[in-house]
Write a protein that holds these residues in place. Structure first.
Motif, PDB file in Angstrom:
ATOM      1  N   ASP A   1      48.141 -64.794  62.775  1.00 20.17           N
ATOM      2  CA  ASP A   1      48.652 -65.573  62.362  1.00 20.17           C
ATOM      3  C   ASP A   1      48.973 -66.581  61.158  1.00 20.17           C
ATOM      4  OD1 ASP A   1      48.052 -65.155  65.600  1.00 20.17           O
ATOM      5  OD2 ASP A   1      46.686 -65.926  65.086  1.00 20.17           O
ATOM      6  N   LEU A   2      48.046 -66.641  60.409  1.00 23.37           N
ATOM      7  CA  LEU A   2      48.872 -66.787  59.290  1.00 23.37           C
ATOM      8  C   LEU A   2      49.695 -66.265  58.574  1.00 23.37           C
ATOM      9  CD1 LEU A   2      45.707 -68.250  57.817  1.00 23.37           C
ATOM     10  CD2 LEU A   2      47.235 -69.929  59.450  1.00 23.37           C
ATOM     11  N   LEU A   3      49.383 -65.217  58.806  1.00 22.26           N
ATOM     12  CA  LEU A   3      50.499 -63.622  57.936  1.00 22.26           C
ATOM     13  C   LEU A   3      51.590 -64.082  58.323  1.00 22.26           C
ATOM     14  CD1 LEU A   3      50.569 -61.416  55.573  1.00 22.26           C
ATOM     15  CD2 LEU A   3      50.204 -59.912  56.884  1.00 22.26           C
ATOM     16  N   GLN A   4      51.644 -64.190  59.446  1.00 25.14           N
ATOM     17  CA  GLN A   4      53.001 -63.746  60.046  1.00 25.14           C
ATOM     18  C   GLN A   4      54.064 -65.185  60.081  1.00 25.14           C
ATOM     19  OE1 GLN A   4      54.189 -61.438  62.079  1.00 25.14           O
ATOM     20  NE2 GLN A   4      56.007 -62.181  62.205  1.00 25.14           N
ATOM     21  N   GLN A   5      53.195 -66.218  60.358  1.00 22.60           N
ATOM     22  CA  GLN A   5      53.724 -67.874  60.057  1.00 22.60           C
ATOM     23  C   GLN A   5      54.355 -66.955  58.492  1.00 22.60           C
ATOM     24  OE1 GLN A   5      51.211 -70.177  60.855  1.00 22.60           O
ATOM     25  NE2 GLN A   5      50.464 -69.963  62.166  1.00 22.60           N
ATOM     26  N   ARG A   6      53.562 -66.344  57.716  1.00 18.81           N
ATOM     27  CA  ARG A   6      54.414 -66.858  56.064  1.00 18.81           C
ATOM     28  C   ARG A   6      55.436 -65.699  56.290  1.00 18.81           C
ATOM     29  NH1 ARG A   6      53.180 -67.705  51.336  1.00 18.81           N
ATOM     30  NH2 ARG A   6      52.555 -69.592  51.992  1.00 18.81           N
ATOM     31  N   ARG A   7      55.657 -64.460  57.029  1.00 21.99           N
ATOM     32  CA  ARG A   7      56.434 -63.963  56.977  1.00 21.99           C
ATOM     33  C   ARG A   7      58.246 -64.561  58.079  1.00 21.99           C
ATOM     34  NH1 ARG A   7      55.597 -58.008  57.551  1.00 21.99           N
ATOM     35  NH2 ARG A   7      53.916 -58.663  57.969  1.00 21.99           N
ATOM     36  N   GLU A   8      57.841 -64.916  58.993  1.00 18.12           N
ATOM     37  CA  GLU A   8      58.618 -65.724  60.093  1.00 18.12           C
ATOM     38  C   GLU A   8      59.306 -67.108  58.578  1.00 18.12           C
ATOM     39  OE1 GLU A   8      56.900 -67.413  62.878  1.00 18.12           O
ATOM     40  OE2 GLU A   8      56.542 -65.069  64.258  1.00 18.12           O
ATOM     41  N   ALA A   9      58.454 -68.060  57.787  1.00 17.77           N
ATOM     42  CA  ALA A   9      59.181 -68.603  57.368  1.00 17.77           C
ATOM     43  C   ALA A   9      59.851 -68.304  56.100  1.00 17.77           C
ATOM     44  CB  ALA A   9      57.855 -69.581  56.688  1.00 17.77           C
ATOM     45  N   PHE A  10      59.467 -66.703  55.108  1.00 18.24           N
ATOM     46  CA  PHE A  10      60.316 -66.134  55.427  1.00 18.24           C
ATOM     47  C   PHE A  10      61.888 -65.926  55.434  1.00 18.24           C
ATOM     48  CE2 PHE A  10      56.650 -65.254  51.743  1.00 18.24           C
ATOM     49  CZ  PHE A  10      56.041 -65.962  50.987  1.00 18.24           C
TER      50      PHE A  10
ATOM     51  N   LEU B   1      48.358 -64.570  51.081  1.00 17.28           N
ATOM     52  CA  LEU B   1      48.818 -64.310  52.294  1.00 17.28           C
ATOM     53  C   LEU B   1      50.406 -64.031  51.773  1.00 17.28           C
ATOM     54  CD1 LEU B   1      48.541 -67.471  54.739  1.00 17.28           C
ATOM     55  CD2 LEU B   1      47.787 -64.961  54.617  1.00 17.28           C
ATOM     56  N   THR B   2      50.951 -64.407  50.290  1.00 20.00           N
ATOM     57  CA  THR B   2      52.144 -64.386  50.477  1.00 20.00           C
ATOM     58  C   THR B   2      51.780 -63.003  49.602  1.00 20.00           C
ATOM     59  OG1 THR B   2      52.679 -66.229  49.224  1.00 20.00           O
ATOM     60  CG2 THR B   2      53.357 -64.552  48.128  1.00 20.00           C
TER      61      THR B   2
END
Length: 885
Positions: free
Chosen positions: A664-673, A855-856
């Motif tokens: 979930d955190l990885l997808q949130q980071r992707r969506e933030a980018f 994550l990054t």
């Protein structure tokens, strides 16, 4: 309107009408001109000291202004032009020049300059061909720009240099007037005094000087004079002075002795230096004289390259707070700004210690006197060099030694800028990297080393499987299509690719477009080659890659960029270091069906006879069948790069099990980018950190051409070949733009973009070495993704678990030992780097880093894997690297 108002209005209108009528009448116009000139002479003769007689000076200024106005107006009217003829016959410019030089009054000087400019612009009476006119004008220019003259204002200075520029324009268009102005070449030195100025003054001076140098080829005397003049010395010392003004220490943040790389004053100094460097390039582009060009290049090498640039690289260190970062950055910007082959060859030939070429032969057709003059100049230069000879020489320590040493530095910022320099050389000047930066071997029979179609498909699928295992909910087919397009762009745009991808000229003529590569001392054309597995640069890059998840983000972006740059040259074979070498292929026993099919093909071939068409078809089908087979995936036969990528994927799988809600955190980071990528381009600013200074796109790009050159006064660009549209950034570069926009860090290719409002707090990037500080950062961020995470401990724990490899723990221990040494240096005060920068740019495996950092880097790894797969796939079709039979 009352009576007096009507009377005054009528009188004014009558006066204007009368003056206009007189201006249209050539005789009346001449009478007025003679009267104004006579009054000017009378005022001048009656004044003993114009610098103190302000009333007389003002009257002189008015008379000069009237004379210029009459001449300017007359030049626009139909013939005859008696005032211009009178000025030529009576040579009134002689006393007017004396008036201006003796007045020490800026306003009179300004009007006199305007007067001479008006005569030149009239293009009548051949003023520019008149010896007396040239003598008067050059005397005026020398006197008013000399040390004992009155200080000129900015506007007057522009007019003076513009007048000199207009003369050089006439010389360029009319080479026959060279003899008139050649004796008065103080004009040359006047322009030299202003070439380092900013704005229009510098533009006029630099362009005028270019025109003189361009015209030199039409006059042997002028060519010899330029060779023997101080032009080369002044240009080289001026460039060196600007280089010396650049900060010796450089970091993203500043303190009392380290300059911030984004500081406006630093950027201004760097822009000025690079602009002057581009002026050097333009001089060489416009110079048609071999001897003048050789003299310039000799002085560039001895005065700037050998006496300043190389010693600064040699003496740099990352111990004293960033001198290595500074000088390596400057060298990269120099190489990215230049595209003149002679300058590039001079710099890299010297710094890489390439063997000298035989330049003893004099080019055919060259003037003996000019050649002798250049030899005398070279001897003077050699004498000066012998007096200042430094014991260090590139043969003892060259750029390769420096780069490899910096890649082993404890300073992550030094590693980062060194990777940027290597990447720039690989992309733009690959021919110089072969056999210097890279340990290569030639491929004399490239077809035999190409991978089979089955192995190729297997390797692309392997890389994409690793990328897919990182996770995400995006449409990866669409993402990969974009990656393939980006890979095609990069491969086609590489400096070595033209001869491979250029279309044939015609069916009868298969000659490829000529590429200038016959420079003295330049390395030969790049031929088919490959990297040796023990290449020191490759080994070092993979060492850095092994600690991927604890590396700073900018280091990971740079190391992945450098590895892809190694693979985009069309002459670089990728078998053996990026993909498996065919000599290591081994196959499993075929299943019954496949074996039966192959047996049937063999029987058909044998029964048909070796001379029959059926036999040839059967043999071809059998060869295709064998090329489609997939070799066994043996770990011992894999290149180290694939092994390291596999270990990183396994580490990430372990982090997924350890970190709650990892997907979930990885997808949130992707969506933030993705949100940041779609947002409008605005300066990145948060209340927690100051807004960074704006930077131009060319200053942010890793493949930039350097800051913009000066503008030519009479045209938009000066034959500048740097105006090509930039290539579309790769998938990883596009990702870097989104990533670094949130970090507030300049990306390697794109413009900084802001993230969503909550992104910086929701996803903190915390590399702090001290657990307490990490905990405070996590507490402030207040989210699961901000919890500090001990990667060194996690890696070692994963080493004993199922599916994990203990080698990762070993790497963490080695890194930890190095980190302990760094901490001891900081404790004893031996390290010159400030604690804040060390903490921000040197995370270690035994340090506390945020989950956000993991994550990054996971997203960077995924993009890198897809980009490698794309490059391997596109190369196969573009360069015919896969065997199907």
């Amino acid at each position: 309107m009352d009576f007096w108002s009507r009377l005054l209005s009528h009188t004014s209108l009558s006066s204007n009408t009368s003056r206009e009528t007189a201006a249209r009448d050539p005789a009346k116009r001449l009478h007025r001109f003679e009267r104004e000139y006579g009054q000017l002479l009378q005022i001048w003769r009656n004044s003993s000291n114009l610098s103190r007689d302000f009333e007389a000076a003002e009257k002189l200024e008015i008379r000069l202004h009237e004379l210029t106005t009459i001449l300017s107006d007359e030049s626009r009217r139909p013939l005859p032009h008696p005032c211009i003829q009178f000025a030529s016959i009576k040579q009134i410019y002689v006393p007017i020049a004396k008036v201006a030089t003796t007045s020490y009054n800026e306003w009179i000087i300004k009007e006199a300059v305007h007067f001479f400019a008006t005569l030149i612009e009239s293009e009548e009476e051949a003023f520019v061909e008149n010896h007396n006119f040239s003598s008067s004008l050059t005397t005026l220019l020398v006197r008013i720009t000399g040390q004992n003259s009155v200080r000129l204002g900015r506007d007057t200075e522009v007019k003076v240099v513009e007048l000199a520029f207009n003369i050089t324009t006439k010389m360029r268009l009319q080479p026959h007037i060279l003899d008139v102005w050649f004796r008065r070449l103080p004009l040359f030195y006047i322009l030299m005094d202003y070439i380092q100025h900013e704005g229009r003054v510098g533009d006029f001076a630099r362009t005028g000087l270019l025109y003189i140098i361009e015209t030199a080829s039409s006059s042997v005397a002028l060519e010899q004079w330029i060779v023997e003049s101080d032009l080369s010395t002044l240009m080289a010392t001026g460039l060196g002075a600007l280089y010396s003004q650049l900060s010796r220490k450089l970091h993203p943040t500043s303190n009392y002795e380290i300059v911030a790389s984004c500081a406006p004053e630093f950027q201004a100094h760097l822009d000025t230096f690079l602009s002057h460097l581009l002026f050097w390039q333009d001089v060489l582009n416009h110079c048609r004289s071999v001897e003048v060009k050789s003299t310039l290049l000799e002085h560039f090498q001895v005065i700037f390259l050998q006496q300043l640039l190389y010693p600064s690289l040699l003496e740099s260190s990352d111990i004293d707070g960033g001198s290595s970062v500074a000088v390596i950055t400057y060298l990269r910007r120099i190489l990215e700004s230049l595209d003149h082959p002679d300058m590039i060859n001079l710099i890299l030939h010297y710094l890489l210690a390439l063997p000298d070429a035989d330049t003893s032969r004099t080019p055919a057709g060259e003037s003996t006197s000019v050649s002798a003059a250049r030899k005398r100049k070279s001897m003077d230069l050699a004498t000066m060099l012998a007096e200042k000879q430094d014991p260090w020489d590139p043969l003892l320590f060259n750029l390769v030694d420096l780069a490899l040493a910096c890649l082993r530095s404890h300073s992550q910022q030094t590693i980062h800028v060194t990777l940027q320099l290597i990447s720039s050389i690989l992309k733009r000047h690959h021919r110089y990297a072969v056999l210097t930066l890279l340990r290569t071997e030639s491929l004399h029979a490239p077809a035999s080393t190409h991978r089979t179609s089955g192995a190729h498909d297997q390797e692309v699928e392997y890389l994409m499987t690793l990328a897919g295992s990182i996770g995400g909910q995006d449409n990866f087919d669409e993402v990969y299509e974009n990656v393939l397009r980006d890979a095609m762009t990069r491969l086609e745009a590489h400096s070595c690719s033209l001869k491979l991808v250029a279309p044939k000229v015609s069916t009868a003529n298969h000659d490829l477009p000529a590429i200038p590569d016959s420079l003295p001392g330049a390395p030969p054309d790049v031929s088919t080659h490959t990297l040796q597995p023990d290449d020191p640069l490759l080994v070092t890059l993979l060492d850095i890659l092994e600690t991927f998840f604890v590396n700073p983000v900018d280091t990971n972006l740079s190391v992945t960029e450098t590895l892809t740059d190694l693979a985009i040259c069309g002459y670089m074979g990728v078998e053996g270091w990026l993909v498996r070498h065919p000599k290591h292929y081994s196959y499993e026993d075929e299943d019954d069906e496949a074996e039966a099919e192959e047996t049937a093909l063999a029987l058909a071939a044998s029964s048909a006879g070796p001379e029959s068409p059926e036999y040839e078809v059967a043999q071809r089908l059998l060869a295709q069948r064998r090329c489609r087979r997939r070799p066994r995936w043996v770990a011992s036969s894999l290149p180290r790069l694939l092994t390291v990528l596999k270990k990183l994927s396994e580490q990430l799988a372990g982090y997924r099990e350890t970190i709650p809600r990892f997907d979930d955190l990885l997808q949130q980071r992707r969506e933030a980018f993705q949100t940041a990528d779609a947002a409008p381009v605005l300066p990145f600013h948060t209340p927690q950190q100051p807004q960074p200074q704006p930077q131009s796109q060319q200053q942010r790009r890793g493949d930039s051409q350097g800051p913009g050159s000066y503008n030519t006064p009479d045209r938009g660009s000066m034959d500048d070949p740097r105006g090509d549209s930039p290539a579309r950034p790769s998938g990883l570069e596009g990702f870097a733009q989104r990533l670094l926009s949130e970090l507030g860090t300049p990306s390697r290719t794109g413009s900084p973009r802001p993230g969503s409002g909550a992104a910086p707090r929701e996803f903190p990037l915390n590399y702090d070495k001290h657990p307490g500080a990490a905990g405070r950062a996590a507490g402030e961020d207040g989210g699961e993704d901000g919890v500090p995470f001990n990667l060194g401990k996690a890696v070692q724990e994963q080493g004993s678990g199922p599916g994990q490899q203990p080698e990762a723990g070993g790497a963490g221990k080695q890194k930890g030992e190095r980190g302990q040494e760094e901490e001891e240096e900081e404790t004893t005060g031996e390290s010159g780097e400030d604690d804040e920068m060390a903490e921000a740019f040197t995370p270690l495996e035994d340090s506390m880093v945020s989950v956000s950092h993991v994550l990054t880097n996971a997203l960077i790894l995924q993009s890198f894997l897809m980009e490698l797969a794309g490059i391997v796939q596109v190369r196969a079709g573009l360069f015919n690297e896969v065997r199907f039979v």
